[in-house]
Scaffold this active site. Structure first.
Site, mmCIF file in Angstrom:
data_model
loop_
_atom_site.group_PDB
_atom_site.id
_atom_site.type_symbol
_atom_site.label_atom_id
_atom_site.label_comp_id
_atom_site.label_asym_id
_atom_site.label_seq_id
_atom_site.Cartn_x
_atom_site.Cartn_y
_atom_site.Cartn_z
ATOM 1 N N HIS A 1 16.003 -28.324 81.767
ATOM 2 C CA HIS A 1 16.107 -27.989 83.196
ATOM 3 C C HIS A 1 15.141 -28.909 83.947
ATOM 4 C CE1 HIS A 1 15.485 -25.494 86.815
ATOM 5 N NE2 HIS A 1 16.590 -24.846 86.490
ATOM 6 N N ASP B 1 10.261 -23.544 76.673
ATOM 7 C CA ASP B 1 10.787 -22.978 77.910
ATOM 8 C C ASP B 1 11.719 -21.840 77.503
ATOM 9 O OD1 ASP B 1 12.219 -22.289 80.123
ATOM 10 O OD2 ASP B 1 12.778 -24.320 80.698
ATOM 11 N N GLN C 1 15.847 -19.052 79.321
ATOM 12 C CA GLN C 1 17.190 -18.561 78.971
ATOM 13 C C GLN C 1 17.219 -17.892 77.597
ATOM 14 O OE1 GLN C 1 19.590 -18.408 81.054
ATOM 15 N NE2 GLN C 1 18.881 -19.800 82.654
ATOM 16 N N LYS D 1 15.058 -13.460 85.509
ATOM 17 C CA LYS D 1 16.132 -13.651 84.529
ATOM 18 C C LYS D 1 16.072 -12.570 83.447
ATOM 19 C CE LYS D 1 16.103 -18.661 85.232
ATOM 20 N NZ LYS D 1 17.305 -18.977 86.014
ATOM 21 N N CYS E 1 20.818 -27.771 87.731
ATOM 22 C CA CYS E 1 19.454 -28.336 87.600
ATOM 23 C C CYS E 1 19.266 -29.063 86.279
ATOM 24 C CB CYS E 1 18.371 -27.271 87.775
ATOM 25 S SG CYS E 1 18.344 -26.584 89.419
HETATM 26 C C1 LIG Z 1 16.053 -23.294 81.022
HETATM 27 C C2 LIG Z 1 15.433 -23.057 82.373
HETATM 28 N N1 LIG Z 1 14.195 -23.490 82.613
HETATM 29 C C3 LIG Z 1 13.602 -23.282 83.784
HETATM 30 C C4 LIG Z 1 14.231 -22.636 84.818
HETATM 31 C C5 LIG Z 1 13.525 -22.444 86.102
HETATM 32 O O1 LIG Z 1 13.320 -21.083 86.352
HETATM 33 P P1 LIG Z 1 12.761 -20.568 87.751
HETATM 34 O O2 LIG Z 1 13.641 -21.166 88.799
HETATM 35 O O3 LIG Z 1 12.881 -19.089 87.662
HETATM 36 O O4 LIG Z 1 11.356 -21.039 87.863
HETATM 37 C C6 LIG Z 1 15.527 -22.186 84.628
HETATM 38 C C7 LIG Z 1 16.267 -21.533 85.730
HETATM 39 O O5 LIG Z 1 17.476 -21.573 85.788
HETATM 40 C C8 LIG Z 1 16.140 -22.395 83.369
HETATM 41 O O6 LIG Z 1 17.381 -21.966 83.135
#
Ligand SMILES: Cc1ncc(COP(=O)(O)O)c(C=O)c1O
Length: 415
Positions: free
Chosen positions: A132, A209, A212, A235, A373
């Site tokens: 992401h 990270d 998900q 999430k 993203c």
């Molecule tokens: C794999 C992953 N990393 C990071 C993020 C960023 O999360 P946030 O926007 O809640 O900070 C997301 C959000 O979709 C994500 O799916």
């Protein structure tokens, strides 16, 4: 009979569970909402909404600084929530749980603070091609500042990491590896245990990270042994604006503070400031108190159902969706990994993902379209974006059937 009726339903009583989520009882364009955008954010159970309401109506007060009754109550509830998060991932210490605004701010914290202390010109940071943007850009910022180099583990056509390339890239120049557990755009579940073991064998720390993964896969952080784990409350059926950075005590102690301000200090003079102990060293300013407390309520809710049962129910509905989508001749999966979770990305014939998304929307089916993203993933597949259906344990096979009907309708209209 719909296809879904011919298949045994979930390990969970999904109809009962759905009643816990007020928004799932609502309608869009006069039709029942079919919410398949759970990778973007999950819906909130009543228990989470109640926790927010109760905080503001019964004990709204700032934390950590007050002797009065309400402040003590708020502080206690906030710290209980931290304990719940620590328990949820089986952290060794509560003070390894840092409240942040979300995954993005957690990764920015590590990139800036770890990078400030441990990166120098010529060092490398190793990420993957399916990250992401929030696990790319913070590292680019610190690499630029330090003259360090961002290296990328490539993916194959199925959207899986090329692990033989990981082995080659894992040189002694690498100072940290930062990879996602589950890809938000491809649904791939990465072999994070193997990544961590291999990196640790050469003394390189690993950030996972977990944005998900945390809602789909049980995580025991001591067993996983990641040095850092990041995730977002929203999430995980909690509110927006709150998230978690788990960090091993030894790293958090060695890393300099990220933001300066109230709460993160022990003593301030104009000559010299000393910093608070963990976790407060990394929690400058008034936090998202209600958010933290409500995240604790979300964790209670999830634990009451049980993550293994949630995982099993989701695997069933995702497998069902996958099989039904796979039967569509003109459908192409973007990401077809052997191990997958949560999200399915696809394209149908020559239909632009936005057009398909809009037609589904008019049938009250919420999916996400675009690059999610993860622009480098889209570049890799030479596509502008995908349609992504992403699932939670409250989704049903009947909703998958509705998605299929919606796609068929879009095909008739657009092809
Ligand atoms: C794999 C992953 N990393 C990071 C993020 C960023 O999360 P946030 O926007 O809640 O900070 C997301 C959000 O979709 C994500 O799916």
């Amino acid at each position: 009979m719909t296809n879904s009726e011919s298949i045994t339903d979930s390990v969970l009583d999904i109809e009962k569970i759905r009643k816990d989520f007020p928004i799932l009882q609502t309608k869009v364009y006069g039709k029942p909402l079919i919410y398949l955008d759970n990778a973007a954010t999950t819906q909130k159970p009543q228990a989470v909404l109640d926790a927010l309401h109760n905080y503001y109506t019964q004990y709204n007060s700032n934390v950590h600084r007050g002797v009065h009754f309400l402040s003590q109550q708020a502080t206690e509830a906030y710290e209980v929530a931290r304990r719940k998060v620590a328990g949820y991932i089986n952290a060794r210490h509560e003070h390894e749980i840092i409240f942040t605004k979300g995954t993005t701010s957690s990764i920015n914290l590590v990139a800036a603070s770890f990078g400030k202390k441990f990166l120098k010109a010529g060092d490398e940071v190793l990420i993957s091609a399916m990250e992401h943007h929030s696990n790319i850009v913070p590292w680019q910022l610190i690499c630029e500042e330090k003259g360090a180099i961002l290296k990328v583990i490539p993916i194959n056509e199925r959207g899986e990491l090329k692990m033989e390339r990981f082995d080659e890239l894992l040189t002694d120049k690498v100072k940290i590896v930062a990879v996602t557990y589950v890809s938000n755009s491809l649904g791939t579940v990465n072999p994070v245990h193997e990544i961590i073991q291999k990196a640790h064998a050469v003394n390189i720390p690993v950030l996972i990270d977990g944005a998900q993964a945390i809602q789909h896969i049980p995580i025991d952080i001591q067993e996983l042994d990641a040095d850092f784990l990041t995730f977002s409350g929203h999430k995980l059926y909690g509110p927006t604006g709150v998230g978690i950075l788990y960090g091993k005590e030894k790293w958090l102690n060695e890393m300099p503070p990220y933001e300066g301000g109230g709460d993160m200090i022990k003593n301030v003079t104009f000559a010299k400031t000393t910093y608070n102990e963990l976790p407060f060293k990394f929690e400058a300013g008034t936090p998202n108190i209600s958010g933290g407390i409500a995240l604790g309520a979300a964790i209670d809710y999830i634990q009451h159902i049980g993550i293994p049962a949630i995982q099993q129910a989701e695997e069933e509905v995702v497998a069902y969706a996958y099989d039904r989508l796979a039967a569509l001749p003109s459908l192409r999966f973007i990401g077809d990994a052997k191990h997958r979770s949560g999200a399915i990305s696809f394209l149908v014939g020559d239909i632009h993902p936005f057009d398909l998304g809009e037609i589904l929307d008019k049938q009250s089916i919420a999916v996400r379209t675009g690059h999610h993203c993860t622009q480098p993933v889209m570049d890799f597949f030479h596509i502008p974006g995908t349609v992504r259906a992403s699932f939670a344990f409250y989704n049903t096979k009947a909703e998958v059937d509705a998605l299929m009907d919606g796609i068929e309708k879009a095909k008739r209209m657009l092809e």
